[in-house]
Design an enzyme around this catalytic site. Structure first.
Site, PDB file in Angstrom:
ATOM      1  N   LYS A 195       4.674   7.283   8.193  1.00  0.00           N
ATOM      2  CA  LYS A 195       5.806   7.876   8.224  1.00  0.00           C
ATOM      3  C   LYS A 195       5.899   9.235   7.219  1.00  0.00           C
ATOM      4  O   LYS A 195       6.923  10.073   7.776  1.00  0.00           O
ATOM      5  CB  LYS A 195       6.801   6.931   7.752  1.00  0.00           C
TER       6      LYS A 195
ATOM      7  N   ARG B 237      15.322   2.060  -0.731  1.00  0.00           N
ATOM      8  CA  ARG B 237      14.304   0.894  -0.999  1.00  0.00           C
ATOM      9  C   ARG B 237      15.046  -0.449  -0.808  1.00  0.00           C
ATOM     10  O   ARG B 237      14.394  -1.298  -0.432  1.00  0.00           O
ATOM     11  CB  ARG B 237      13.338   0.917  -2.079  1.00  0.00           C
TER      12      ARG B 237
ATOM     13  N   ARG C  46     -11.566   3.987   4.427  1.00  0.00           N
ATOM     14  CA  ARG C  46     -11.515   5.201   3.664  1.00  0.00           C
ATOM     15  C   ARG C  46     -12.601   4.855   2.713  1.00  0.00           C
ATOM     16  O   ARG C  46     -12.924   4.070   1.770  1.00  0.00           O
ATOM     17  CB  ARG C  46     -10.202   5.187   3.087  1.00  0.00           C
TER      18      ARG C  46
ATOM     19  N   ARG D  48     -11.802   2.738  -3.194  1.00  0.00           N
ATOM     20  CA  ARG D  48     -10.761   2.541  -4.248  1.00  0.00           C
ATOM     21  C   ARG D  48     -10.234   1.018  -4.204  1.00  0.00           C
ATOM     22  O   ARG D  48     -10.180   0.485  -3.154  1.00  0.00           O
ATOM     23  CB  ARG D  48      -9.729   3.603  -4.004  1.00  0.00           C
TER      24      ARG D  48
ATOM     25  N   ARG E  35       0.160  -5.503  -0.312  1.00  0.00           N
ATOM     26  CA  ARG E  35       1.118  -4.576  -0.483  1.00  0.00           C
ATOM     27  C   ARG E  35       1.967  -4.557   0.663  1.00  0.00           C
ATOM     28  O   ARG E  35       3.235  -4.238   0.757  1.00  0.00           O
ATOM     29  CB  ARG E  35       0.570  -3.028  -0.503  1.00  0.00           C
TER      30      ARG E  35
END
Ligand SMILES: [Zn+2]
Length: 221
Positions: free
Chosen positions: A13, A88, A127, A160, A171
């Site tokens: 986004k 939010r 990643r 990570r 998340r």
């Protein structure tokens, strides 16, 4: 015109927002940038926010809202803005309506970029970052020449903590719970626009941005 961006972290986004803002000559306001600028320039609001951050506390809504209000008064917001990261919560959405109403404006569209969670998890889990120079690789689309080693500096590549599948999944669940309220809020106002993106949908968030832009250009002129 004011566009609110909705979409999970990793949905693309941010990219879509920048493209739409640039092409439609709208200001691009991300709350992340807003905080960084206020902190860097040590504005009164930045210093206020810093007091909370230094204590490891969340910055209260009203500080964020005042930052946004001040930002909306800047000269590049003549034609409106694309908002990324705000609101939010339902409470924030209501304050935004009040703020815009005072300016004689409103949220014209809440663009919800909908990418299946399993695709986001996979995308992020692929990643790898370099310990040496922070270069980012994708093991599928942009792999290093030698597995686990950075092309640029020869450093070790690692995943990570926040890119591990279970962390990303977590998340996304948090996002799902917190976004439901906003999605209902804008749906009830008839400004919600949901667009699917990702591999299964066969288009990227960039493609979504182009489609929306075209429609706005046709409909608004
Ligand atoms: Zn490197």
């Amino acid at each position: 015109m004011y566009i609110v961006l909705l979409g999970a972290p990793g949905s693309g986004k941010g990219t879509a927002g920048k493209v739409i803002a640039e092409d439609l000559n709208l200001a691009h306001i991300s709350t992340g940038d807003l905080f960084r600028e206020n902190l860097k320039n040590e504005t009164p609001l930045g210093l206020e926010a810093k007091q909370y951050m230094d204590k490891g506390e969340l910055v209260p809504d009203d500080v964020t809202i005042r930052m946004l209000k001040s930002r909306l008064g800047e000269s590049d917001v003549v034609n409106g803005a694309v908002l990324d990261g705000f609101p939010r919560t339902g409470v924030q959405a209501k304050s935004l309506d009040v703020m815009l109403n005072e300016m004689g404006a409103k949220v014209d569209m809440a663009l919800n970029i909908d990418v299946p969670f399993d695709e986001i998890v996979e995308r992020i889990a692929n990643r790898r970052s370099c310990r040496g120079c922070s270069e980012i690789y994708n093991v599928v689309f942009n792999p290093p020449k030698q597995e686990g080693i950075c092309d640029k500096c020869g450093g070790e590549l690692y995943q990570r903590e926040d890119q591990k599948p279970e962390v990303v999944q977590n998340r996304l669940e948090v996002y799902k719970n917190s976004s439901a309220e906003l999605i209902n809020y804008y749906d009830a106002k008839h400004v919600l626009r949901t667009e699917k993106a990702g591999d299964k949908a066969g288009r990227t968030s960039y493609d979504v941005a182009e489609k929306i832009e075209k429609e706005i250009k046709n409909g608004w002129n």
